[in-house]
Design a protein around this motif. Structure first.
Motif, short mmCIF file in Angstrom:
data_model
loop_
_atom_site.label_atom_id
_atom_site.label_comp_id
_atom_site.label_asym_id
_atom_site.label_seq_id
_atom_site.Cartn_x
_atom_site.Cartn_y
_atom_site.Cartn_z
N SER A 132 0.82 -1.22 0.00
CA SER A 132 0.00 0.00 0.00
C SER A 132 0.85 1.26 0.00
O SER A 132 0.37 2.35 -0.32
N GLY A 133 2.13 1.11 0.36
CA GLY A 133 3.02 2.27 0.42
C GLY A 133 3.40 2.64 1.84
O GLY A 133 3.83 3.77 2.11
N LYS A 134 3.26 1.68 2.76
CA LYS A 134 3.50 1.95 4.18
C LYS A 134 4.94 2.37 4.46
O LYS A 134 5.18 3.36 5.15
N THR A 135 5.88 1.61 3.94
CA THR A 135 7.29 1.89 4.24
C THR A 135 7.70 3.23 3.61
O THR A 135 8.33 4.07 4.27
N THR A 136 7.33 3.42 2.36
CA THR A 136 7.65 4.68 1.68
C THR A 136 7.05 5.86 2.44
O THR A 136 7.72 6.87 2.68
N THR A 137 5.78 5.72 2.84
CA THR A 137 5.10 6.81 3.54
C THR A 137 5.71 7.07 4.91
O THR A 137 5.85 8.22 5.33
N MET B 132 -2.30 8.83 -5.14
CA MET B 132 -3.28 9.81 -5.60
C MET B 132 -2.84 10.38 -6.95
O MET B 132 -3.65 10.91 -7.69
N ASP B 133 -1.55 10.26 -7.26
CA ASP B 133 -1.03 10.73 -8.55
C ASP B 133 -1.58 9.89 -9.70
O ASP B 133 -1.66 10.36 -10.83
N GLY B 134 -1.99 8.65 -9.40
CA GLY B 134 -2.48 7.79 -10.47
C GLY B 134 -3.99 7.65 -10.46
O GLY B 134 -4.55 6.92 -11.25
N ILE C 138 -1.84 12.78 1.72
CA ILE C 138 -1.95 11.98 0.50
C ILE C 138 -0.56 11.82 -0.12
O ILE C 138 0.27 12.73 -0.09
N GLY C 139 -0.34 10.64 -0.68
CA GLY C 139 0.91 10.36 -1.38
C GLY C 139 0.69 10.64 -2.86
O GLY C 139 -0.30 10.22 -3.44
N THR C 140 1.63 11.38 -3.44
CA THR C 140 1.44 11.79 -4.83
C THR C 140 2.60 11.37 -5.73
O THR C 140 2.81 11.96 -6.78
N GLY C 141 3.36 10.36 -5.31
CA GLY C 141 4.46 9.90 -6.15
C GLY C 141 5.41 9.04 -5.34
O GLY C 141 5.23 8.86 -4.14
N GLU C 142 6.43 8.52 -6.02
CA GLU C 142 7.37 7.63 -5.34
C GLU C 142 8.47 8.38 -4.61
O GLU C 142 9.10 7.86 -3.70
N LYS C 143 8.72 9.62 -5.03
CA LYS C 143 9.82 10.38 -4.41
C LYS C 143 9.50 10.74 -2.96
O LYS C 143 8.35 10.83 -2.57
#
Ligand code: GDP
Length: 296
Positions: free
Chosen positions: A111-116, A250-252, A273-278
């Protein structure tokens, strides 16, 4: 983000503002179209029903037919209703507690937990001048622990060293202890995910919660999964209790249904909200700005 809805609502409402007097029937027809547009954007049915009913009632109550610019009034009513749906004010992560403030990140795998976790930590260090410690509790996937370590290295945020064989709740307790000793303001616990909710995962989350006493429990959910994200939030809230959400990708997401339904269905705020991988692709969620954007 919200492109589909923006286009659809834009043309429905433009149609109204381009005209003079409006009858009750005109408003009802427009609301039927708004309803269809919201459903196509994957907004939950229970949310859509109430939404258009309220706008229609207010429009009729305000004697829209007699106002000078009835179309503009309908647009304003739709805007206000969107803001109400999204929860009026943005709700930031709450750090008002004794240090170290513990933030527990929960959610499904991928889901993007680590990145977030790393994005939030990096922002707190840079913008809020907080000293942050991150810890991976994903004992089943060494790759996840390594990913957090690398992100920590990349962003200059401390991570708790891994001790092989230690259980998630014990790692959480060790992280809090290490933060106390190290003078960290915030501890971010990156918990394990699964491909779906299961009983052992929920038991593990409950145990971590008991041991680490988090001030915030943030569910990270993938916006692209639409209504599944909303149902997931409801389940996590019932079983573990969450204080807010981060919607990633959210970017996609051109439809935005999850973002629009989330607050109304779960009662919990979308905090970020997350809007990308960076690492800097993280935004605060402001209901008014979102409503402006959709009706832009
Ligand atoms: P985890 O298993 O929940 O910890 O998920 P990860 O943090 O490993 O993220 C899975 C993938 O999603 C990675 O490739 C991330 O770069 C990507 N990702 C995370 N958040 C976002 C986002 O907001 N937008 C996009 N486009 N990708 C994201």
């Amino acid at each position: 983000m919200f492109d589909t809805l923006q286009d659809r609502l834009g043309s429905i409402l433009n149609n109204l503002t381009g005209r003079g007097a409006l009858s009750e029937k005109d408003v009802s027809e427009a609301m039927r179209e708004v309803r269809r547009a919201l459903l196509e954007a994957d907004v939950a049915l229970e949310v859509v029903r109430g939404f258009t009913d309220r706008v229609r009632e207010k429009a009729v109550g305000a004697e829209i037919v007699k106002s000078i610019k009835p179309g503009q009034m309908v647009v304003k009513l739709v805007h206000d209703e969107l803001v109400a749906l999204l929860g009026e004010e943005g709700v930031p992560i709450d750090l008002n507690a004794a240090a170290p403030v513990v933030i527990m990140m929960v959610g499904l795998q991928g889901s993007g937990k680590t990145t977030t976790s790393a994005k939030i930590a990096a922002r707190m260090e840079k913008r809020d001048r907080k000293k942050v410690l991150m810890a991976s509790l994903d004992t089943r996937r060494p790759a996840a622990q390594e990913q957090l370590r690398q992100l920590g290295e990349q962003t200059g945020v401390a991570t708790l060293p891994v001790i092989d064989g230690q259980q998630p709740a014990d790692i959480a307790a060790r992280a809090v202890q290490a933060a106390k000793l190290g003078g960290h303001d915030v501890v971010i616990l990156d918990t394990a995910g699964r491909t779906h909710i299961d009983e052992p995962l929920m038991a593990e989350m409950a145990e971590i919660k008991k041991r680490a006493n988090p001030h915030e429990i943030l569910l990270v959910a993938d916006a692209l999964t639409g209504q599944d994200a909303v149902n997931l939030a409801r389940s996590f809230d019932e079983r573990v209790g969450i204080s807010g959400l981060v919607l990633t990708r959210m970017d996609g997401d051109g439809r935005g249904g999850a973002a629009l339904s989330m607050r109304a269905v779960t009662g919990k705020p979308i905090k970020l909200i997350g809007t990308g991988e960076k690492m800097d692709a993280l935004e605060e969620f402001h209901p008014r700005r979102v409503a402006d954007r959709i009706l832009g």
